[in-house]
Each structure stands twice: as C-alpha cells, then as structure tokens.
Design a protein around this motif. Structure first.
Motif, PDB file in Angstrom:
ATOM      1  N   ASN A  17       0.857  -1.184   0.000  1.00 57.45           N
ATOM      2  CA  ASN A  17       0.000   0.000   0.000  1.00 57.45           C
ATOM      3  C   ASN A  17       0.891   1.231   0.000  1.00 57.45           C
ATOM      4  OD1 ASN A  17      -1.990   1.899   0.249  1.00 57.45           O
ATOM      5  ND2 ASN A  17      -2.608   1.337   2.324  1.00 57.45           N
ATOM      6  N   CYS A  18       0.953   1.925  -1.118  1.00 55.10           N
ATOM      7  CA  CYS A  18       1.814   3.112  -1.262  1.00 55.10           C
ATOM      8  C   CYS A  18       1.016   4.402  -1.209  1.00 55.10           C
ATOM      9  CB  CYS A  18       2.594   3.038  -2.577  1.00 55.10           C
ATOM     10  SG  CYS A  18       3.671   1.608  -2.723  1.00 55.10           S
ATOM     11  N   ARG A  19      -0.145   4.367  -0.570  1.00 57.23           N
ATOM     12  CA  ARG A  19      -1.027   5.532  -0.608  1.00 57.23           C
ATOM     13  C   ARG A  19      -0.380   6.751   0.060  1.00 57.23           C
ATOM     14  NH1 ARG A  19      -6.443   6.536  -1.261  1.00 57.23           N
ATOM     15  NH2 ARG A  19      -7.299   8.296  -0.101  1.00 57.23           N
ATOM     16  N   ASP A  20       0.223   6.563   1.217  1.00 60.74           N
ATOM     17  CA  ASP A  20       0.782   7.679   1.968  1.00 60.74           C
ATOM     18  C   ASP A  20       2.294   7.561   2.099  1.00 60.74           C
ATOM     19  OD1 ASP A  20      -1.811   8.596   2.357  1.00 60.74           O
ATOM     20  OD2 ASP A  20      -2.045   7.469   4.229  1.00 60.74           O
ATOM     21  N   CYS A  21       2.939   6.912   1.127  1.00 54.90           N
ATOM     22  CA  CYS A  21       4.374   6.652   1.288  1.00 54.90           C
ATOM     23  C   CYS A  21       5.216   7.910   1.117  1.00 54.90           C
ATOM     24  CB  CYS A  21       4.826   5.577   0.296  1.00 54.90           C
ATOM     25  SG  CYS A  21       4.736   6.082  -1.430  1.00 54.90           S
ATOM     26  N   PHE A  22       4.690   8.951   0.484  1.00 55.43           N
ATOM     27  CA  PHE A  22       5.508  10.137   0.245  1.00 55.43           C
ATOM     28  C   PHE A  22       5.264  11.241   1.268  1.00 55.43           C
ATOM     29  CE2 PHE A  22       1.818  10.140  -2.615  1.00 55.43           C
ATOM     30  CZ  PHE A  22       1.152  11.267  -2.190  1.00 55.43           C
ATOM     31  N   LYS A  23       4.413  11.011   2.260  1.00 55.15           N
ATOM     32  CA  LYS A  23       4.177  12.039   3.270  1.00 55.15           C
ATOM     33  C   LYS A  23       5.410  12.258   4.140  1.00 55.15           C
ATOM     34  CE  LYS A  23      -0.839  11.942   3.611  1.00 55.15           C
ATOM     35  NZ  LYS A  23      -2.004  11.826   4.515  1.00 55.15           N
ATOM     36  N   THR A  24       6.194  11.192   4.323  1.00 54.23           N
ATOM     37  CA  THR A  24       7.437  11.347   5.074  1.00 54.23           C
ATOM     38  C   THR A  24       8.396  12.282   4.348  1.00 54.23           C
ATOM     39  OG1 THR A  24       7.160   9.080   5.900  1.00 54.23           O
ATOM     40  CG2 THR A  24       9.336  10.089   6.153  1.00 54.23           C
ATOM     41  N   ILE A  25       8.433  12.187   3.030  1.00 52.83           N
ATOM     42  CA  ILE A  25       9.320  13.044   2.238  1.00 52.83           C
ATOM     43  C   ILE A  25       8.873  14.492   2.316  1.00 52.83           C
ATOM     44  CG2 ILE A  25      10.263  13.421  -0.065  1.00 52.83           C
ATOM     45  CD1 ILE A  25       9.760  10.455  -0.639  1.00 52.83           C
ATOM     46  N   ILE A  26       7.578  14.720   2.202  1.00 48.48           N
ATOM     47  CA  ILE A  26       7.053  16.092   2.272  1.00 48.48           C
ATOM     48  C   ILE A  26       7.305  16.684   3.653  1.00 48.48           C
ATOM     49  CG2 ILE A  26       4.956  17.481   2.112  1.00 48.48           C
ATOM     50  CD1 ILE A  26       3.914  15.515   0.065  1.00 48.48           C
ATOM     51  N   SER A  27       7.148  15.868   4.683  1.00 52.58           N
ATOM     52  CA  SER A  27       7.415  16.365   6.044  1.00 52.58           C
ATOM     53  C   SER A  27       8.876  16.746   6.204  1.00 52.58           C
ATOM     54  CB  SER A  27       7.032  15.286   7.065  1.00 52.58           C
ATOM     55  OG  SER A  27       5.657  14.976   6.991  1.00 52.58           O
TER      56      SER A  27
ATOM     57  N   ASP B 168       3.718   8.111  -9.399  1.00 50.22           N
ATOM     58  CA  ASP B 168       4.584   9.190  -9.885  1.00 50.22           C
ATOM     59  C   ASP B 168       3.823  10.508  -9.975  1.00 50.22           C
ATOM     60  OD1 ASP B 168       6.453   7.174 -10.154  1.00 50.22           O
ATOM     61  OD2 ASP B 168       6.027   6.860 -12.276  1.00 50.22           O
ATOM     62  N   VAL B 169       2.614  10.435 -10.517  1.00 45.11           N
ATOM     63  CA  VAL B 169       1.808  11.655 -10.669  1.00 45.11           C
ATOM     64  C   VAL B 169       1.433  12.224  -9.303  1.00 45.11           C
ATOM     65  CG1 VAL B 169      -0.356  12.575 -11.579  1.00 45.11           C
ATOM     66  CG2 VAL B 169       0.940  10.905 -12.907  1.00 45.11           C
ATOM     67  N   ALA B 170       1.010  11.345  -8.377  1.00 46.13           N
ATOM     68  CA  ALA B 170       0.589  11.820  -7.057  1.00 46.13           C
ATOM     69  C   ALA B 170       1.746  12.461  -6.301  1.00 46.13           C
ATOM     70  CB  ALA B 170       0.007  10.652  -6.258  1.00 46.13           C
ATOM     71  N   PHE B 171       2.921  11.847  -6.380  1.00 48.90           N
ATOM     72  CA  PHE B 171       4.059  12.411  -5.645  1.00 48.90           C
ATOM     73  C   PHE B 171       4.487  13.756  -6.222  1.00 48.90           C
ATOM     74  CE2 PHE B 171       8.669  13.001  -5.433  1.00 48.90           C
ATOM     75  CZ  PHE B 171       8.836  13.095  -4.063  1.00 48.90           C
ATOM     76  N   MET B 172       4.624  13.848  -7.539  1.00 46.18           N
ATOM     77  CA  MET B 172       5.098  15.096  -8.130  1.00 46.18           C
ATOM     78  C   MET B 172       4.095  16.230  -7.939  1.00 46.18           C
ATOM     79  SD  MET B 172       7.300  14.134 -11.553  1.00 46.18           S
ATOM     80  CE  MET B 172       6.161  13.005 -12.314  1.00 46.18           C
ATOM     81  N   LYS B 173       2.800  15.917  -7.958  1.00 44.35           N
ATOM     82  CA  LYS B 173       1.807  16.965  -7.717  1.00 44.35           C
ATOM     83  C   LYS B 173       1.830  17.420  -6.265  1.00 44.35           C
ATOM     84  CE  LYS B 173      -2.172  17.043  -9.648  1.00 44.35           C
ATOM     85  NZ  LYS B 173      -3.550  16.745 -10.096  1.00 44.35           N
ATOM     86  N   ALA B 174       2.225  16.523  -5.352  1.00 48.30           N
ATOM     87  CA  ALA B 174       2.250  16.883  -3.933  1.00 48.30           C
ATOM     88  C   ALA B 174       3.471  17.699  -3.558  1.00 48.30           C
ATOM     89  CB  ALA B 174       2.194  15.615  -3.078  1.00 48.30           C
ATOM     90  N   ILE B 175       4.541  17.617  -4.356  1.00 51.44           N
ATOM     91  CA  ILE B 175       5.793  18.242  -3.949  1.00 51.44           C
ATOM     92  C   ILE B 175       6.290  19.305  -4.922  1.00 51.44           C
ATOM     93  CG2 ILE B 175       7.483  16.755  -5.112  1.00 51.44           C
ATOM     94  CD1 ILE B 175       8.956  16.545  -2.418  1.00 51.44           C
ATOM     95  N   HIS B 176       5.597  19.500  -6.059  1.00 48.38           N
ATOM     96  CA  HIS B 176       6.141  20.409  -7.071  1.00 48.38           C
ATOM     97  C   HIS B 176       6.148  21.873  -6.639  1.00 48.38           C
ATOM     98  CE1 HIS B 176       1.920  21.044  -9.097  1.00 48.38           C
ATOM     99  NE2 HIS B 176       1.908  21.201  -7.799  1.00 48.38           N
ATOM    100  N   ASN B 177       5.371  22.235  -5.604  1.00 44.35           N
ATOM    101  CA  ASN B 177       5.404  23.605  -5.095  1.00 44.35           C
ATOM    102  C   ASN B 177       6.423  23.797  -3.979  1.00 44.35           C
ATOM    103  OD1 ASN B 177       3.418  24.743  -6.777  1.00 44.35           O
ATOM    104  ND2 ASN B 177       1.789  23.852  -5.510  1.00 44.35           N
ATOM    105  N   LYS B 178       7.203  22.774  -3.686  1.00 47.48           N
ATOM    106  CA  LYS B 178       8.165  22.839  -2.599  1.00 47.48           C
ATOM    107  C   LYS B 178       9.598  22.616  -3.069  1.00 47.48           C
ATOM    108  CE  LYS B 178       4.736  20.911   0.600  1.00 47.48           C
ATOM    109  NZ  LYS B 178       4.566  22.075   1.476  1.00 47.48           N
TER     110      LYS B 178
END
Length: 411
Positions: A160-170, A214-224
């Motif tokens: 389940n990779c649904r929230d795997c990139f929240k650690t990176i954003i944090s 890929d799309v979900a991660f880049m959309k979540a972090i492209h403003n940072k």
C-alpha cells in the motif's frame, strides 16, 4: 657697506676667481659641492626605498578616461565565495532497483553508500519510507562544495503506497522550518542551509509513461522542490523507445499540470556556444541516464560503462545516454536552483507561515475524507449520549409516577 652688498661682492669675487684662475680653491669648493650633491642623492634613494617598502601598492591613475574601478567587484565576490565554499542539497526519489545510488556516485565520483544493505522482499512488505541524508565535502581546484544527498529508501516498495511520500514532504517542510527558525534567531552569521534545492525523480523505463504514484508524488511536492525527471537504466531501451517514452512523460506532465524545473533562457549577450548548450539541455528533458562505477577498456582506453555481449555502454558518451547533459545541467545551473528555492519555494512557505501568525500546524496535509469521518464519529457519539440521557429521564419519570400512585391503594 651693507651685509647683502658684501655678500654680493664676495660672491662676485669668488666667481671671477674661479673663472680666471681655476686653482685649487675652486676645485676644493667644487669637490665639496659635488660630494654634498651625491650625498643628497644617496639619502633621497634610501628614503625612496624605505617608502617603497612601506607602500608596496602604488596607486596609479589609469590611462582610460572615466574608469573608476568597481568593475572588479565580481572578483571580490568570487574570492569571498571560494573562501566560504558552497552548499547544495540534492534529493533522489524513486523505486528501489532503478540505480539511484549508482548514478549519484557516478555524478560526483565518490562513494556515498559504502555500507548499504539491501533488504529482502519479505522486509519490504511492511516497510515504511526512510530518510537518509549523507553529507560529503568535495574539493576541486580549490573550490569546496558541501554536498548533501538525501535518499529515500522504501519509496514505492510497500504493497500500500497511498501515503508513502508524506514522510518526504514532512522532511522538506522541516528543513524550511529549521531555516526560518535560524533566520529569525539572534545569531544569523553561520546558518547551515539544508533546504532541498533539487529533486531527481527516477521514472522506471519498463512502463508506458508515468505511474499513478509518480503523478501523485510530483503533484504533492512540485510547489516545494525543483523537480528534475530522470529516466533510469536507459540502456534497456532502444533510441526510438527512449524518444517515445520521453514524449509520453512530457505529455503526461503537461496533462496533470505538474511543475518541473525549467532551465532559464540564455541571455542575449551570452556566447553562441552557451546558447546552443542551453537549447540541447532543454531538449533532453527528461534525462535518460546510465550509471556505472566500473572501468572498462573500450577502444584502447579506460572508460566507465557497462559491458554487454553486444558491446559497451559508455556512461560519459553523449551518444549513448544523457549522463553528461544531466551533470552539465546540475553544475551550470546550481546557482539558479538555489535562487529558485530561495525566491520561490521558501518564500511561499514563509508567507504561509506568516499568514498563520507563526503557528506551526501539524498534519497540515491531513486527508479531507479522514476529517469528515472524524466529524461524523463525533456526531454519532453526541447522538448516542443524548439518547442515553433521554432514556434515563424517562426511567426517572416512570419511577416517580409509580411512587406517587402507591399510597392511593388501600387494602
């Protein structure tokens, strides 16, 4: 006779005597005068030598009219920057097995992961995303670079990779928060800049474009962060497949309104070689790269590459992959990446914090559906509490009626 007249008559007689006789008196006077003048010249020479030792720098007025000298200010900035050194933070994100560590070691000719342990498949099932930051001091021709590489092992490995990139954003937000805290403190002279200046996002070459993750991660972090898409293991694709995959990825990035890092246009006063280089770099995005730290002999010389039965893939050959273009882009635009991070991403974060009054909001990216579920659960608890209170009141009322009717019954 007055003294001045005596002096004039004596001088006249001395001059006439020298001219007429040319005797020993005249020679003695002339010798004493010559000796005095030579002594004066020696004293003047010694004085000038002492002055030259005290003032080694001679201030000479330049012959060019209108020249002041502030054209040398870039040289002062250059000397100060070289003495201070440079800082740069690079983040690499992508699924395991795409060659992220190998590419980083190839880019900077170093070994950042000497004791890397690769987990097995059973360990990856419930594995969470980790953040590993490695810092290395690199020096080249007197220029020092403090390079920090942030790796993200575990990204995309779990079922389940649904929230795997929240650690990176944090992690990215924490670096912004730390820099804002240091910048607002009393001592701001030695602030360590650990903000992420660039993110290499590795895309798998085995698919048909971007995956939903890929799309979900880049959309979540492209403003940072400045995102640079990279196609890993390009030696698994033919040239036609490589160009087709590049076009597909760019189309999907535009379709989903993902903001990636765009190289700035070359200035009009730049030379033609730099303009052509910038044009080639822009046309190569996303970069398709091959990484290797092995030296292989090819055509009578040692090169870094990969040996196959059909030939050798050279890492630093621009005809084989975009490794040189990626490294050129990173080195020539390192200052621009830092400026975009400071002027755009960090300023956006700072303005949002100031709007909130400096309060740090935890779990800012909490899912809206989860918030609604929590509200509904709280509403159900309130309704159940009201129902229990009404039931208790009815029982009390029934008990009160029974007590009041008992004395009315007589046997």
């Amino acid at each position: 006779m007055t003294p001045s007249a005596c002096a004039r008559s004596g001088a006249g007689r001395g001059a006439s005597g020298r001219r007429a006789l040319g005797g020993s008196a005249a020679r003695s006077v002339g010798g004493s005068v010559g000796a005095g003048s030579s002594a004066i010249r020696r004293l003047t020479t010694l004085h000038s030598l002492k002055m030259s030792k005290q003032q080694p720098t001679q201030f000479i007025n330049p012959e060019t009219p209108g020249y002041v000298g502030f054209a040398n200010l870039p040289n002062q900035v250059h000397r100060k920057s070289v003495k201070k050194g440079f800082e740069f933070t690079l983040m690499v994100v992508g699924e395991s097995g795409l060659g992220k560590s190998t590419l980083i070691n190839s880019l900077f000719l170093t070994d950042l992961y000497p004791e890397r342990v690769i987990p097995g498949a059973a360990e990856k099932i419930e594995r969470t995303v980790q953040i590993e930051a490695s810092t290395v001091e690199i020096e080249e021709r007197g220029v020092k670079l403090r390079l920090t590489v942030v790796d993200t092992p575990g990204y995309g490995d779990a079922i389940n990779c649904r929230d795997c990139f929240k650690t990176i954003i944090s992690y990215v937000d924490e670096q912004f928060e730390r820099y804002l805290h240091d910048e607002s403190g009393l001592n701001r002279r030695h602030i360590v800049d650990n903000r992420v200046h660039c993110c290499f996002y590795f895309v798998s070459p085995f698919g048909h474009g971007l995956k939903p993750l890929d799309v979900a991660f880049m959309k979540a972090i492209h403003n940072k962060v400045n995102i640079v898409p990279v196609i890993a293991k390009a030696d698994t694709l033919t040239l036609k497949e490589r160009e087709r995959l590049k076009k597909r990825i760019l189309d999907e990035i535009e379709e989903h309104n993902i903001k990636i890092y765009h190289l700035p246009d070359a200035e009009s006063d730049e030379d033609e070689d730099f303009k052509e280089q910038t044009r080639l770099l822009k046309a190569s995005i996303p970069f398709s790269v091959v990484g290797s730290n092995q030296l292989i002999e090819a055509k009578g010389k040692k090169v870094r590459g990969r040996l196959y039965p059909w030939g050798v893939v050279e890492v630093e050959n621009p005809e084989h992959n975009d490794f040189l273009k990626l490294r050129t882009m990173l080195i020539t635009h390192m200052q621009d990446l830092q400026e975009v991070t400071q002027d755009l991403h960090y300023e956006n974060f700072r303005s949002e914090r100031l709007k909130r009054g400096g309060r740090k909001v935890e779990n800012e990216d909490m899912n809206k559906d989860q918030i609604l579920l929590e509200k509904e659960a709280e509403l159900r608890r309130m309704q159940e509490m009201i129902a229990r209170m009404q039931a208790q009141m009815q029982l009390q009322m029934q008990g009160g009626d029974g007590d009041s009717g008992a004395p009315g019954h007589h046997v």
